[in-house]
Motif scaffolding. Structure first.
Motif, PDB file in Angstrom:
ATOM      1  N   CYS A  22      41.523  40.765  46.441  1.00  8.52           N
ATOM      2  CA  CYS A  22      42.065  42.133  46.549  1.00  8.52           C
ATOM      3  C   CYS A  22      42.158  42.486  48.175  1.00  8.52           C
ATOM      4  N   ASN A  31      39.123  40.105  40.723  1.00 11.01           N
ATOM      5  CA  ASN A  31      38.527  40.754  41.839  1.00 11.01           C
ATOM      6  C   ASN A  31      38.443  39.973  42.957  1.00 11.01           C
ATOM      7  N   LYS A  32      39.066  38.693  42.956  1.00 13.22           N
ATOM      8  CA  LYS A  32      38.844  37.717  43.772  1.00 13.22           C
ATOM      9  C   LYS A  32      39.665  37.907  45.053  1.00 13.22           C
ATOM     10  N   SER A  85      39.045  31.898  37.020  1.00 12.12           N
ATOM     11  CA  SER A  85      39.449  32.667  38.246  1.00 12.12           C
ATOM     12  C   SER A  85      39.943  31.390  39.296  1.00 12.12           C
ATOM     13  N   ARG A 125      35.406  40.931  35.527  1.00 13.00           N
ATOM     14  CA  ARG A 125      36.072  40.092  36.525  1.00 13.00           C
ATOM     15  C   ARG A 125      36.886  39.261  35.840  1.00 13.00           C
ATOM     16  N   GLU A 184      40.392  42.725  53.881  1.00 16.57           N
ATOM     17  CA  GLU A 184      39.931  42.089  52.149  1.00 16.57           C
ATOM     18  C   GLU A 184      38.859  42.920  51.765  1.00 16.57           C
ATOM     19  N   GLY A 188      39.825  36.592  37.218  1.00 18.74           N
ATOM     20  CA  GLY A 188      39.930  36.432  38.780  1.00 18.74           C
ATOM     21  C   GLY A 188      40.404  37.819  39.248  1.00 18.74           C
ATOM     22  N   ASN A 194      34.142  41.825  46.279  1.00 19.90           N
ATOM     23  CA  ASN A 194      34.594  41.177  44.763  1.00 19.90           C
ATOM     24  C   ASN A 194      33.939  41.955  43.668  1.00 19.90           C
ATOM     25  N   ASP A 195      33.311  42.889  44.010  1.00 23.42           N
ATOM     26  CA  ASP A 195      32.727  43.872  42.945  1.00 23.42           C
ATOM     27  C   ASP A 195      33.761  44.831  42.615  1.00 23.42           C
ATOM     28  N   GLU A 196      33.902  44.844  41.127  1.00 24.18           N
ATOM     29  CA  GLU A 196      34.987  45.859  40.604  1.00 24.18           C
ATOM     30  C   GLU A 196      34.730  47.206  40.755  1.00 24.18           C
TER      31      GLU A 196
END
Length: 479
Positions: free
Chosen positions: A473, A470-471, A421, A465, A377, A468, A380-382
């Motif tokens: 990936c 970024n949630k 999101s 973000r 996984e 969502g 969450n940071d783009e």
């Protein structure tokens, strides 16, 4: 193809002639949309006529006015989207347009439809608001959990006051509608089983044109919205057929091993299509199997990175043989990785071809063309996602598909409060990122065919973000 379309023309013309006789009966208010039930605790989209929703809107409207310092009463002019979730009561999430009326708070006791809006947009001062209302019916108690408002974007906002049309203008607009519908039927090779069905689809098409216009007026990017191959489907039909209700059920998602961070920051742009790691755009058809396409696209990229060979891998194998997911009813990438490890790998598209519906598992271990060792996984940071993508390959991702049904091209940037999101409902593949005229974007490979968006791709604003993206990936790992 030309011959196929020409054979459809008489049928299309016949339908259009029948529809022309009844087009005046179309109602501007659109359709009552049935609610599609979801799993217990999952958010569910609502029809604008839902009684509980109307009660929640009125409550939010009243609380807004109590807290406002304005002299005039403001009321909801349009419900843009609404959903509910069962959580020890009912939690409503409602996005609306709200405008200033000519009624002064000092002169009226209650908000009423008799309080007319200002006709001039600058006096109406339209805002877009997200309200979250928690209603406990058995206690006759409602609470406003969240209120977030911002001015409508500076593009021309459609006026709420409707001007009666003259007969000539009505006729002209009816003909324009019929022409657009006929062009849609020809372009997407549509035919309908009966006059009644054709009339129903015309009404939906008309309502969807208005929805696309609203999306266009409120989008903050460069996207163009309008007629697409989904323009004769209601929002509920579209969601039920093409989207994935399992993605927003957080309780079903297992914890995955975190990915090792990238060794360096991402460059300004990157596109794995330019480096041979992305297969052609595929089409999931009328099946909610986006999760399978997202995962196979990721593994195709991982296999290419390790072997230099780009294979087109089988989504149908997952639809048929993944016992953790629900085939065309939706699935989770994390489950799909586990299923592939358990099976021993994936066959190619050629050996196990896609049908778009569940059938008995026909997996043959001797035909495995690619395998995976584990899955991870991403953070969450783009910026971290972009850096990881550059070093490791295309990334399986998921997002709220709010703006996708009528997307045609450009960089989509819906207002955040429209694209929550917590309503993620579609799995895709991140293949790159960059800028167009200074506007940053994610390049997203979709699974609705090459006749969707920009040759099958959707471009979403990068850096806030949005929706969502970024949630969820993730990626397979091939050692």
């Amino acid at each position: 193809m030309e011959g196929k379309l020409s054979r459809c023309h008489p049928l299309i013309v016949g339908f259009v002639l029948v529809l022309a006789c009844s087009v005046r009966a179309l109602e501007e208010d659109g359709l009552d949309r049935p609610m599609i039930p979801g799993a217990p605790g999952a958010p569910v989209r609502l029809s604008e006529t839902d009684p509980g929703l109307m009660k929640a809107v009125k409550f939010a409207e009243e609380r807004y006015n109590v807290a406002s310092n304005g002299m005039h009463i403001r009321r909801v002019s349009k419900i843009v989207s609404a959903s509910k979730q069962l959580v020890k009561g009912v939690r409503y999430s409602i996005t609306v347009e709200i405008g200033r009326t000519q009624c002064k708070k000092s002169e009226v006791l209650h908000i009423s439809e008799e309080c007319e809006f200002f006709s001039e947009s600058q006096k109406q001062k339209t805002e877009v608001c997200l309200f979250e209302v928690w209603d406990i019916p058995w206690q006759n108690k409602s609470t406003l959990l969240k209120q977030k408002c911002q001015p409508a974007v500076s593009k021309e906002t459609p006026k709420v006051v409707r001007v009666p049309l003259t007969r000539d203008k009505t006729t002209k607009e009816s003909l324009e509608l019929l022409t657009k519908f006929k062009d849609f039927m020809i372009t997407y090779n549509r035919s309908y089983s009966s006059q009644e069905e054709a009339q129903k689809r015309l009404r939906i098409f008309q309502q969807n044109l208005k929805t696309a216009e609203t999306l266009q007026s409120l989008d903050q990017g460069t996207a163009e919205y309008g007629v697409t191959k989904f323009s004769d489907l209601t929002e509920d039909e579209f969601r039920m057929i093409y989207l994935n209700p399992m993605l927003n059920q957080w309780s079903l998602q297992k914890t995955m091993k975190p990915a090792a961070p990238a060794s360096k920051a991402a460059p300004d742009s990157w596109d794995w299509r330019e480096h041979g790691a992305v297969s052609p755009v595929k089409n999931q058809g009328m099946c909610g199997s986006c999760w399978a396409f997202s995962v196979t696209g990721n593994i195709e990229g991982q296999w290419f990175r390790k072997t230099g060979q780009l294979l087109s891998l089988s989504e149908q194998e997952l639809v048929d043989c993944d016992k953790l997911d629900q085939a065309c009813g939706g699935g989770l990438p994390s489950n799909a990785y586990d299923a592939i490890e358990h099976l021993g790998g994936l066959e190619t598209e050629t050996d196990y071809s896609y049908t778009g519906h569940k059938q008995s598992c026909g997996f043959t271990s001797g035909k495995v063309a690619a395998y995976i060792n584990s899955s991870v996984e991403l953070p969450n940071d783009e910026n971290d996602i972009a850096a990881w993508l550059v070093e490791n390959g295309p990334v399986s991702a998921a997002l709220n598909a709010f703006a996708m049904q009528f997307y045609r091209k450009g960089i989509s940037h819906p207002l955040k409060i429209f694209c929550s999101s917590w309503m993620i409902d579609h799995a895709v593949l991140l293949v790159g990122f960059g800028e167009r005229n200074g506007v940053p974007f994610w390049a997203i490979k979709n699974s609705w065919g090459e006749d969707y968006g920009e040759q099958g791709y959707y471009y979403l604003y990068k850096g806030s973000r949005l929706c969502g993206i970024n949630k969820m990936c993730s990626s397979a790992v091939v050692n």
